[in-house]
Design a protein around this motif. Structure first.
Motif, PDB file in Angstrom:
ATOM      1  N   LYS A  48      44.984-145.015  37.713  1.00  0.00           N
ATOM      2  CA  LYS A  48      46.039-143.443  37.579  1.00  0.00           C
ATOM      3  C   LYS A  48      44.682-141.764  38.310  1.00  0.00           C
ATOM      4  O   LYS A  48      44.878-140.691  38.139  1.00  0.00           O
ATOM      5  N   ARG A  49      43.720-141.708  37.484  1.00  0.00           N
ATOM      6  CA  ARG A  49      42.483-141.122  37.489  1.00  0.00           C
ATOM      7  C   ARG A  49      42.411-140.758  38.643  1.00  0.00           C
ATOM      8  O   ARG A  49      42.225-139.557  39.149  1.00  0.00           O
ATOM      9  N   GLN A  50      41.816-141.939  39.748  1.00  0.00           N
ATOM     10  CA  GLN A  50      41.474-142.324  41.288  1.00  0.00           C
ATOM     11  C   GLN A  50      42.675-141.218  42.222  1.00  0.00           C
ATOM     12  O   GLN A  50      42.477-140.459  42.455  1.00  0.00           O
ATOM     13  N   LYS A  87      41.911-140.447  24.843  1.00  0.00           N
ATOM     14  CA  LYS A  87      41.978-139.380  23.257  1.00  0.00           C
ATOM     15  C   LYS A  87      43.211-138.064  24.146  1.00  0.00           C
ATOM     16  O   LYS A  87      43.570-138.569  23.727  1.00  0.00           O
ATOM     17  N   ALA A  88      43.098-137.806  25.303  1.00  0.00           N
ATOM     18  CA  ALA A  88      44.380-137.184  25.630  1.00  0.00           C
ATOM     19  C   ALA A  88      45.625-137.931  25.881  1.00  0.00           C
ATOM     20  O   ALA A  88      46.139-136.935  25.425  1.00  0.00           O
ATOM     21  N   LEU A  89      45.431-138.805  26.123  1.00  0.00           N
ATOM     22  CA  LEU A  89      46.728-139.866  26.762  1.00  0.00           C
ATOM     23  C   LEU A  89      46.507-140.101  25.629  1.00  0.00           C
ATOM     24  O   LEU A  89      48.029-140.143  25.232  1.00  0.00           O
ATOM     25  N   GLU A  90      46.436-140.443  24.249  1.00  0.00           N
ATOM     26  CA  GLU A  90      47.053-140.762  22.788  1.00  0.00           C
ATOM     27  C   GLU A  90      47.558-139.564  22.602  1.00  0.00           C
ATOM     28  O   GLU A  90      48.344-139.595  21.383  1.00  0.00           O
ATOM     29  N   LYS A  91      46.702-138.720  22.633  1.00  0.00           N
ATOM     30  CA  LYS A  91      47.407-137.564  21.972  1.00  0.00           C
ATOM     31  C   LYS A  91      48.874-137.098  22.474  1.00  0.00           C
ATOM     32  O   LYS A  91      49.665-137.482  21.578  1.00  0.00           O
ATOM     33  N   SER A  92      49.105-137.861  23.789  1.00  0.00           N
ATOM     34  CA  SER A  92      50.261-137.264  24.405  1.00  0.00           C
ATOM     35  C   SER A  92      51.466-138.434  24.247  1.00  0.00           C
ATOM     36  O   SER A  92      52.239-138.009  23.877  1.00  0.00           O
ATOM     37  N   LYS A  93      50.588-140.166  23.769  1.00  0.00           N
ATOM     38  CA  LYS A  93      51.284-140.273  23.318  1.00  0.00           C
ATOM     39  C   LYS A  93      51.918-140.034  22.506  1.00  0.00           C
ATOM     40  O   LYS A  93      53.049-141.023  21.897  1.00  0.00           O
ATOM     41  N   ASP A 141      52.282-141.757  33.005  1.00  0.00           N
ATOM     42  CA  ASP A 141      52.818-141.761  33.154  1.00  0.00           C
ATOM     43  C   ASP A 141      53.612-140.014  33.988  1.00  0.00           C
ATOM     44  O   ASP A 141      52.996-139.278  34.332  1.00  0.00           O
ATOM     45  N   GLU A 142      53.547-139.552  32.030  1.00  0.00           N
ATOM     46  CA  GLU A 142      54.004-138.202  32.291  1.00  0.00           C
ATOM     47  C   GLU A 142      52.788-137.638  32.206  1.00  0.00           C
ATOM     48  O   GLU A 142      52.963-136.157  32.747  1.00  0.00           O
ATOM     49  N   HIS A 143      51.995-138.108  31.259  1.00  0.00           N
ATOM     50  CA  HIS A 143      50.911-137.311  31.043  1.00  0.00           C
ATOM     51  C   HIS A 143      50.221-136.805  32.475  1.00  0.00           C
ATOM     52  O   HIS A 143      49.486-135.569  33.257  1.00  0.00           O
ATOM     53  N   PHE A 144      49.512-138.128  33.320  1.00  0.00           N
ATOM     54  CA  PHE A 144      49.043-137.768  34.818  1.00  0.00           C
ATOM     55  C   PHE A 144      49.833-136.570  35.709  1.00  0.00           C
ATOM     56  O   PHE A 144      50.092-136.651  36.567  1.00  0.00           O
ATOM     57  N   GLU A 145      51.573-136.993  35.654  1.00  0.00           N
ATOM     58  CA  GLU A 145      52.296-136.176  36.434  1.00  0.00           C
ATOM     59  C   GLU A 145      51.978-134.474  36.216  1.00  0.00           C
ATOM     60  O   GLU A 145      52.579-134.030  37.216  1.00  0.00           O
ATOM     61  N   ARG A 167      43.194-121.990  23.191  1.00  0.00           N
ATOM     62  CA  ARG A 167      44.244-123.104  23.783  1.00  0.00           C
ATOM     63  C   ARG A 167      45.373-122.285  23.992  1.00  0.00           C
ATOM     64  O   ARG A 167      45.835-121.762  24.395  1.00  0.00           O
ATOM     65  N   PHE A 168      46.017-122.269  25.598  1.00  0.00           N
ATOM     66  CA  PHE A 168      47.015-121.735  26.124  1.00  0.00           C
ATOM     67  C   PHE A 168      48.287-123.280  25.407  1.00  0.00           C
ATOM     68  O   PHE A 168      47.798-124.055  26.505  1.00  0.00           O
ATOM     69  N   VAL A 169      49.705-122.941  26.590  1.00  0.00           N
ATOM     70  CA  VAL A 169      50.490-123.366  26.304  1.00  0.00           C
ATOM     71  C   VAL A 169      51.773-123.110  27.798  1.00  0.00           C
ATOM     72  O   VAL A 169      51.982-121.332  27.464  1.00  0.00           O
ATOM     73  N   ALA A 170      52.400-124.006  28.212  1.00  0.00           N
ATOM     74  CA  ALA A 170      52.914-123.737  29.502  1.00  0.00           C
ATOM     75  C   ALA A 170      54.153-124.625  29.123  1.00  0.00           C
ATOM     76  O   ALA A 170      53.752-125.928  29.091  1.00  0.00           O
ATOM     77  N   ALA A 171      54.982-123.794  29.559  1.00  0.00           N
ATOM     78  CA  ALA A 171      56.230-125.201  29.324  1.00  0.00           C
ATOM     79  C   ALA A 171      56.696-125.378  31.061  1.00  0.00           C
ATOM     80  O   ALA A 171      56.109-125.183  32.050  1.00  0.00           O
ATOM     81  N   ALA A 172      56.701-126.649  30.783  1.00  0.00           N
ATOM     82  CA  ALA A 172      57.115-127.833  32.581  1.00  0.00           C
ATOM     83  C   ALA A 172      58.194-128.924  31.721  1.00  0.00           C
ATOM     84  O   ALA A 172      58.455-128.713  31.203  1.00  0.00           O
ATOM     85  N   ILE A 173      58.867-129.169  33.231  1.00  0.00           N
ATOM     86  CA  ILE A 173      59.690-129.796  32.797  1.00  0.00           C
ATOM     87  C   ILE A 173      59.324-131.055  34.464  1.00  0.00           C
ATOM     88  O   ILE A 173      59.461-130.606  35.162  1.00  0.00           O
ATOM     89  N   LEU A 174      59.649-132.531  33.378  1.00  0.00           N
ATOM     90  CA  LEU A 174      58.900-133.509  34.386  1.00  0.00           C
ATOM     91  C   LEU A 174      60.136-134.210  35.411  1.00  0.00           C
ATOM     92  O   LEU A 174      61.267-133.747  34.873  1.00  0.00           O
TER      93      LEU A 174
END
Length: 162
Positions: free
Chosen positions: A8-10, A46-52, A59-63, A97-104
């Motif tokens: 997914k990183r690639q 670490k970033a993936l674990e925080k989202s999890k 997949d949602e994190h990468f999206e 720190r910024f925040v943005a709202a998103a819809i998956l």
């Protein structure tokens, strides 16, 4: 899982390499650099674990990582502080720190927390992202800085869709 995350990183690198460079945040005018190193940090274990931990899948994190450019452009600054993890580092000016709202794609709402590191050597760099339940990210920052009022408006940020 590590093999899939590497795949997914690639895939993310291939999608975003054309937008590497400066991305301007509309509300603050801050131009932050997006690079391969930024992508590596945004998609670190670490970033993936925080989202999890906040109820999102890999997949949602990468999206949403793939949408970093429009997310950062529309994000609202919610807090800025010194380098709390390494206060003796003279190179780091601030962590924002910024925040943005998103819809998956699934229709699920998310707040995307975007960390931008400002240093003497490199200026502003997009450092990491983390997905959080809608409105939770904004609540986390209330009262932390003068930006608390901005955090209340964070949920009114235009959604970034496909």
């Amino acid at each position: 899982m590590a093999g899939y995350a590497n795949y997914k990183r690639q895939e993310l690198f291939e999608k975003l390499k054309t937008v590497f460079g400066k991305i301007k945040n509309i509300s603050t005018g801050i131009e932050a650099n997006l690079s391969k190193k930024s992508l590596d940090k945004m998609t670190s274990a670490k970033a993936l674990e925080k989202s999890k931990a906040n109820g999102f899948t890999l997949d949602e994190h990468f999206e949403l990582a793939a949408k970093i450019k429009p997310l950062y452009e529309s994000a609202i600054l919610v807090t800025a502080h010194g380098n709390l993890k390494n206060p003796d580092d003279p190179n780091v000016i601030s962590i924002k720190r910024f925040v943005a709202a998103a819809i998956l794609q699934s229709g699920k709402n998310a707040d995307v927390l975007i960390t931008v590191k400002e240093s003497i050597a490199n200026g502003h760099k997009i450092y990491s992202i983390e997905l959080d339940e809608i409105n939770k990210a904004s609540e986390r920052f209330q009262g932390l800085s003068d930006a608390a009022e901005t955090a209340n408006r964070a949920t009114k940020t235009p959604h970034v869709d496909n």
